[in-house]
Design an enzyme around this catalytic site. Structure first.
Site, PDB file in Angstrom:
ATOM      1  CB  CYS A  14       5.893  -2.783   3.522  1.00 38.18           C
ATOM      2  SG  CYS A  14       5.823  -4.574   3.407  1.00 38.18           S
ATOM      3  CG  ASP A  16       6.288   1.280  -3.102  1.00 36.45           C
ATOM      4  OD1 ASP A  16       6.344   0.682  -2.005  1.00 36.45           O
ATOM      5  OD2 ASP A  16       6.990   0.961  -4.079  1.00 36.45           O
ATOM      6  CG  HIS A  50       8.366  -1.240  -0.263  1.00 32.71           C
ATOM      7  ND1 HIS A  50       7.113  -1.407  -0.828  1.00 32.71           N
ATOM      8  CD2 HIS A  50       8.526  -2.256   0.619  1.00 32.71           C
ATOM      9  CE1 HIS A  50       6.556  -2.497  -0.317  1.00 32.71           C
ATOM     10  NE2 HIS A  50       7.396  -3.030   0.559  1.00 32.71           N
TER      11      HIS A  50
END
Length: 393
Positions: free
Chosen positions: A74, A278, A280
């Site tokens: 990430c 994001d 993820h």
């Protein structure tokens, strides 16, 4: 559902919370919007940022390594996003907008290809992970903001098309003379390998004080990355005002950091909430393409971005800025100087003309992880062992 196991197919964009109906301005990387009258413009701006997420089924890193970065990549993806924004500004301009199924300039395709998940792409997950080995990080190990900044700086040397000058400021100090020297230098700007080991100390890959003879070299566009720690376990609330002001600067590239369990790429704020992309989400790797167009829809976030309170932010971050010209850099310096006049706001870093005598040259400390100084800096800025947790698969 755990964020690490989300896939592109399981996402339901309607589940994402829209912007609040508020009279407070929305700031996105130096641009000011009203959510009441410019919501479409806000979403178009967000969708035009390159969005790099977990991928699966890409060629094995190093030939025998991982074929997915789910659960560990990430911060690497956030590093890609902040650096991709620098390349977009460099080659397309801040006002460029991506439109779905519309042919884009060739330079857009070249920027995107630089981040594809293959070993010969300059800023690919493969290159970042393998360059990180030289920084003491095994492939598949989690990075903090400082480490990814150092790795991107080293990779940028090989990007002759962009010809960027990348400076990673250390010890919470930005030295203007060092940056001007770097941006005027045509010498390699990362690593001391270009010089004998017994030569004078080097700053950003060239000898300290070296200006070069004759006329000054043209200014190379600057990417300035500033790793910071804004508190111990939590962000000191006194930094909130200056952090938000960074997103208001036209030179802003955003912030990489996050909160326990995840790293995010922060691109702006509204009120007391940070706006972020994001990483993820696990998507299939895009097949390598040597020509335009690259299938690009999965590289753009086409739903409202995430938001989180500034108070939830982990204190270990890296702030980024892009200065195309020397005038841009001078303007940035003036804005930073004015920040000290904000009532109740605490400066996040110091801006000085010359290197303070008590500080070593910042880039010398990062040439080798055998250096105790480099290890100290990594422990200080990269809090993965304590403040971040690797997502379980």
């Amino acid at each position: 559902m755990d964020a690490a196991t989300l896939t592109y197919d399981t996402l339901r964009f309607a589940e994402f919370e829209d912007f609040p109906e508020t009279s407070e301005p929305v700031w996105i990387l130096g641009r000011k919007y009203s959510v009441l009258t410019e919501k479409d413009e806000i979403l178009a701006d967000v969708a035009s940022r390159l969005w790099f997420t977990y991928r699966k089924n890409f060629p094995a890193i190093g030939g025998t390594g991982p074929t997915s970065d789910t659960g560990w990549g990430c911060m690497l993806r956030c590093g890609q996003m902040i650096f991709a924004q620098a390349l977009v500004c460099r080659h397309l301009g801040r006002d460029w907008r991506w439109t779905q199924r519309k042919r884009q300039p060739d330079s857009y395709c070249s920027v995107l290809q630089a981040f594809l998940d293959r070993k010969d792409s300059c800023y690919s997950i493969h290159q970042i992970a393998q360059m990180g080995v030289g920084e003491g990080k095994s492939i598949g190990q989690w990075y903090g903001p400082n480490t990814v900044a150092q790795v991107l700086k080293k990779l940028a040397v090989f990007d002759t098309w962009s010809a960027l000058a990348v400076h990673v400021a250390m010890d919470n100090t930005v030295v203007m003379a060092d940056i001007r020297r770097l941006c005027r230098s045509s010498l390699p700007c990362a690593g001391a390998e270009a010089f004998p080991a017994d030569s004078e100390r080097h700053c950003n890959g060239f000898p300290a004080g070296a200006e070069g003879g004759g006329r000054a070299a043209p200014w190379r566009p600057l990417v300035l990355l500033i790793p910071l720690r804004l508190g111990l376990a939590d962000v000191n609330a006194a930094y909130a005002g200056t952090l938000k002001h960074c997103f208001r600067m036209p030179q802003s590239l955003g912030v990489i950091g996050g909160k326990p369990n995840s790293a995010h790429y922060f691109i702006g704020y509204v009120g007391e909430e940070l706006i972020y992309l994001d990483p993820h989400t696990t998507q299939p790797a895009v097949a390598a393409a040597d020509r335009c167009p690259v299938p690009d829809e999965s590289f753009h976030c086409q739903h409202p971005p995430g938001r989180m309170s500034i108070a939830e932010l982990d204190p270990s971050i890296a702030v980024g800025f892009f200065c195309e010209t020397e005038d841009d850099f001078n303007d940035w310096c003036q804005q930073v100087s004015k920040l000290s006049l904000l009532g109740g706001a605490l400066p996040m870093f110091e801006l000085v003309e010359q290197q303070p005598s008590h500080l070593a040259c910042p880039d010398v400390l990062n040439l080798s992880l055998d250096s105790s100084d480099a290890e100290r800096l990594e422990r200080f800025f990269d809090s993965e062992d304590e403040d971040f947790e690797i997502l379980s698969l």
